[in-house]
Design an enzyme around this catalytic site. Structure first.
Site, short mmCIF file in Angstrom:
data_model
loop_
_atom_site.label_atom_id
_atom_site.label_comp_id
_atom_site.label_asym_id
_atom_site.label_seq_id
_atom_site.Cartn_x
_atom_site.Cartn_y
_atom_site.Cartn_z
N GLU A 14 -91.63 7.00 -25.29
CA GLU A 14 -91.41 7.99 -26.34
C GLU A 14 -89.99 7.93 -26.86
OE1 GLU A 14 -91.81 10.02 -29.11
OE2 GLU A 14 -93.56 10.52 -27.92
N ASP A 69 -88.91 6.80 -30.74
CA ASP A 69 -88.16 7.68 -31.63
C ASP A 69 -86.88 7.02 -32.13
OD1 ASP A 69 -90.09 9.64 -31.29
OD2 ASP A 69 -89.01 10.65 -29.68
N SER A 104 -96.28 10.76 -32.73
CA SER A 104 -94.88 10.61 -32.32
C SER A 104 -94.12 9.64 -33.22
CB SER A 104 -94.80 10.10 -30.88
OG SER A 104 -94.91 11.15 -29.96
#
Length: 514
Positions: A246, A250, A442
């Site tokens: 994650e 990002d 995400s």
């Protein structure tokens, strides 16, 4: 729970603080009374903040602090309350602009001060260990008037990452992209790289390694951007866990599309206290000065307490007043958000953020050949989150969007916008020493955050809270009309799968004054 004798008669229930027993967990006993802990007490604003009344005007930090921060006299009252109850104030962690005063002390003192019984729990599946309380918080009536939330008495995990790694069984048929290729397909502005901007990223776990970032950005022909780690409530950059993907997703999506922007990553524990404190820290960070914040974490609205929802939504409202845009992933579990009935993910459902849904994107050369709602649940995968809030009223800027009203009254519709999220058309990223193809909503939050950073550079000033303007410019989007996320289907105009659609980047820039 026995309350202090001098305060028993004047104690009242702090509104919105009812907590049920944690689901999917079992109690293992009372917390040790000698154990030290901290709580974040959120104090009311000096005066109510009504974002629409500002008419798009962005406040300086000085003006915001003067009018909408906490009153120093009310902080003094909380200090006195803490002293009477054997608690200390962490002044370094407390902040009038953030309206947060941090109290530290033993479990026994916390139970006495807030009228709760603190218990230890263990999660059934992930084996998380955390403390929580059942029931409500009780405070002296004078303090209950000025306190909006007490965060930290319940430390159950509140959110999950909305990232999906491509199933190896689908790899042969997958058609993945670099972030720059996706930005080109969406006609992102050219001639700008995010210079002069800072993109804030909230992470509730995981970490990044400098060598992984150098390898990734080198592989796509870019210099590694300046990435700063900010610790909130003891959270740290701690690579080596499940959330590393994650964090990499990002940073790498945002950094590849806006390589000139600085990136500040706010690491915090996965609790309502940590989540809210990280957002307020980022919003009021006058050192890194993020003009946009990307959030790829969330949980079903039904899993949050009312006071936690309000506190975090207030933090997002403050961002809007200060000209900070917040982009939030809408979830990866379709219209039910992984529950037994239709619900939306929070904080995507906050009316003060740009909620980002997911599509499946097919390219033909440098053009979009097809784009539909991301939903591969039939093959054991995920689907874009979306639906209607059970908490937040219909915002004025969504009044004409056609949001369904299943409860008979108008509620906030989710998402607002969309972008490529299907793992089968996902993003090539690099973490833990290897390349992976990753999707999920995400990816869409940093995709949009990077676009906002580019537009802020073009414009020379922050665009701030974008939703009212974007809803007035539907032609700035690729309208997604095919597919569903379970209970909701795509159609002409706004829908509860992909919102207004995926971006025509240059048109979005024009609409926002870039």
């Amino acid at each position: 729970m026995t309350l202090p004798a001098d305060e028993n008669s004047s104690r009242v229930t702090l509104p919105k603080t009812l907590h049920e027993a944690p689901l999917a967990a079992h109690m293992v006993g009372r917390m040790s009374p000698e154990k030290m802990m901290s709580v974040s007490v959120i104090v009311r604003r000096r005066k109510p903040l009504d974002l629409p009344s500002l008419g798009g005007r962005i406040l300086s930090h000085e003006e915001f602090n003067r009018d909408y921060g906490a009153d120093p006299e009310e902080f003094a009252e909380i200090r006195a309350f803490a002293e009477r109850n054997g608690l200390s104030v962490d002044e370094a962690a407390s902040s009038l602009p953030r309206r947060t005063i941090v109290l530290r002390g033993t479990v026994e003192a916390m139970e006495k001060a807030f009228g709760v019984q603190l218990e230890e729990y263990e999660g059934h599946e992930r084996k998380e260990h955390f403390h929580a309380y059942r029931g409500t918080i009780h405070l002296p009536s004078a303090h209950a008037e000025i306190i909006q939330a007490v965060l930290g008495l319940d430390a159950r995990p509140v959110a999950r990452s909305h990232m999906r790694i491509l199933d190896p069984r689908q790899a042969a048929a997958a058609r993945s992209f670099t972030p720059m290729q996706v930005a080109k397909l969406y006609s992102y502005p050219t001639g700008v790289d995010g210079s002069g901007q800072c993109i804030g990223i909230i992470e509730l776990g995981g970490g990044y390694s400098a060598s992984d970032l150098q390898t990734y950005f080198g592989s796509v022909g870019l210099a590694t951007p300046t990435v700063t780690s900010v610790s909130v409530d003891g959270g740290t950059n701690a690579p080596g866990g499940q959330a590393d993907g994650e964090v990499a997703l990002d940073i790498e999506v945002a950094g590849a599309i806006a390589p000139g922007a600085k990136i500040a990553v706010y690491f915090t524990p996965n609790t309502d206290q940590g989540f809210t404190d990280a957002i307020t820290t980022a919003v009021h960070d006058t050192t890194n000065k993020p003009s946009v914040i990307s959030i790829s974490w969330g949980g079903p609205e039904s899993s949050w307490s009312q006071s936690s929802l309000t506190a975090l939504d207030d933090a997002c409202q403050s961002a809007g007043a200060l000209g900070v845009t917040i982009t939030v992933a809408s979830g990866d579990n379709g219209s039910t958000d992984g529950t037994g009935s239709d619900t939306v993910d929070f904080p995507a459902s906050s009316p003060h953020v740009l909620a980002c849904g997911g599509t499946q994107l097919t390219a033909s050369g440098s053009s979009i050949a097809a784009e539909v709602v991301w939903n591969d649940q039939a093959s054991g995968g995920g689907a874009t989150g979306g639906g209607v809030s059970g908490v937040f009223a219909l915002p004025s800027w969504q009044a004409n969007a056609g949001v369904p009203a299943p409860s008979g009254s108008g509620r906030r519709g989710v998402p607002d916008v969309a972008g490529d999220a299907a793992p089968s058309t996902g993003y090539n990223i690099y973490f833990q020493g290897q390349q992976q193809v990753v999707g999920g909503t995400s990816a869409v939050a940093p995709l949009w955050a990077a676009l906002i950073a580019l537009i802020n550079q073009q414009k020379g000033s922050p665009v701030g809270f974008t939703n009212p303007t974007l809803y007035q410019n539907p032609n700035a989007f690729h309208d997604i009309t095919q597919g569903n996320n379970g209970s909701f289907s795509a159609g002409s105009g706004w829908d509860a799968c992909t919102g207004l659609g995926s971006p025509k980047g240059s048109s979005v820039s024009t609409a926002l004054g870039g």
